[in-house]
Design an enzyme around this catalytic site. Structure first.
Site: not given
Length: 414
Positions: A243, A245-246, A248, A268, A285, A288-289, A297
């Site tokens: 996808g 940028a932005r 979803g 990454t 990010h 919401r996990r 990382e």
């Protein structure tokens, strides 16, 4: 009659027959007077009454408006019902009890009720108001039914997984994750989504999202045989989500694993000292996990793919490529011509080969680039070209490939 039955339409002797009088949220689908697109599209088999279950014509789980008519449409009758149990938080039905039905009741948490028919019903404690029910049939078939918005509390590992689980997969995917974590849901468990609301468009999109969680939906009025259904949706082992940028794409990737426990989120991008805007993105990010997920990382993906372990969510390949090009010196034209191209292609080959042989479930995210804008620099064009090659090579090794545009997932493969 629709549903999973023995050849010739006959159920196995002693089997538990479950008729779904409704499969929708308490307000039904479409919701009355709701103008949203999902409700407008919920027509025909996608229209759903509030969820209610009829087991072997003797046990009714949840009394809903029009239950007698729903049973008649399904070719069933409520005249043989000996017990009506409520799962919703309220203590009484919101509708009048049809003539001939016993008054609805509720089994206290942790207690078990045995019916004269031989069915045993145990109340399951939840992390939200309401009551879940674990039902064991006369011949030992086992099913679990949870109310909308509820997940089990204080789960212990069962002796065996349930034959069938009926749960709010869309609203509480973590409930399914908790059941999988203790073995209550196994590879052969038939997971049926109920309490379906307008959170997700009906039809193919609903089926796609549920299949990614190893679940399915059925129309109202279907009769299923508990323990007889064998065509459990296969969760794809490898998925690539593309996808812009932005678009979803990260949300779509996370959604595909939110019904599974112990996911390892592989970031990454790393950290960028002093970049507060980047830190805010990373925090959004992370917030919401699901809380049960772990985060690492790293750009060293091959060792993770080569070892056994929980599902991997890799976000994202485009940042992995940036790191790989940094390591190869690929931004410099002279280095690229001398050995940088060869080093980078070897890194990409190692990654795609690791994806091909991995035994882990993998969902990877990457940017789709090159849709018209030509970078002004040679290094920018090089990055665009190499990302296109990486995406194509990675996609070749995946069972499912999706392109997310404006939050909508378009299936490219799978």
């Amino acid at each position: 009659m629709p549903g999973a039955q023995e050849p010739g339409g006959q159920a196995k002797i002693g089997a538990v027959e479950l008729t779904l009088l409704g499969t929708g949220a308490p307000a039904g689908l479409p919701r009355p007077d709701c103008p949203c697109a999902a409700c407008a599209a919920a027509l025909g088999p996608d229209a759903r009454a509030a969820t209610a279950l009829l087991l072997d014509g003797a046990l009714l789980l949840d009394l809903t408006p029009g239950a007698a008519f729903a049973a008649a449409r399904a070719g069933r009758s409520l005249t043989g019902v000996r017990q009506v149990l409520l799962s919703h938080p309220h203590d009484g039905p919101a509708v009048e009890v049809p003539a001939g039905l016993p008054q609805p009741g509720r089994v206290p948490d942790g207690r078990e009720l045995t019916l004269l028919t031989g069915h045993r019903v145990r109340a399951v404690a939840l992390d939200a108001p309401g009551t879940g029910y674990a039902v064991t049939g006369p011949e030992g078939q086992r099913l679990l039914y949870l109310p909308p918005g509820g997940a089990p509390a204080g789960l212990e590992a069962p002796a065996a997984s349930y034959d069938m689980v009926l749960v709010d997969v869309v609203g509480r995917p973590d409930a399914l994750a908790k059941l999988r974590a203790v073995g209550a849901v196994g590879p052969t468990t038939d997971v049926v989504a109920v309490h379906l609301d307008h959170d997700v468009p009906p039809g193919p999109e609903l089926g796609r999202r549920l299949a990614a969680a190893g679940a399915r939906a059925v129309p109202d009025g279907v009769t299923l045989v508990v323990g007889a259904y064998e065509d459990v949706p296969d969760v794809p082992r490898r998925t690539l989500v593309l996808g812009g940028a932005r678009s979803g794409k990260s949300v779509e990737a996370e959604r595909r694993l939110e019904a599974f426990p112990d996911v390892l989120y592989v970031a990454t991008g790393g950290s960028r000292n002093g970049d507060t805007e980047w830190s805010s993105r990373v925090a959004a990010h992370r917030d919401r996990r699901p809380g049960s997920w772990q985060t690492v990382e790293t750009c060293d993906l091959v060792p993770l793919l080569e070892t056994e372990g929980p599902p991997l969510l890799i976000d994202c390949l485009s940042l992995w490529l940036t790191d790989a090009m940094d390591s190869a010196g690929a931004w410099d034209d002279a280095v690229w011509a001398e050995h940088g191209e060869k080093v980078l292609r070897e890194r990409v080959r190692e990654l795609t080969e690791a994806v091909r042989v991995t035994r882990r479930t993998v969902v990877a995210v990457s940017n789709e680039v090159g849709s018209g804008i030509v970078p002004a620099t040679a290094s920018g064009r090089r990055y665009r070209d190499e990302l296109g090659r990486l995406n194509a090579g990675f996609a070749d090794e995946c069972e499912h490939v999706l392109l997310v545009v404006a939050g909508q997932a378009v299936v490219l493969r799978g």
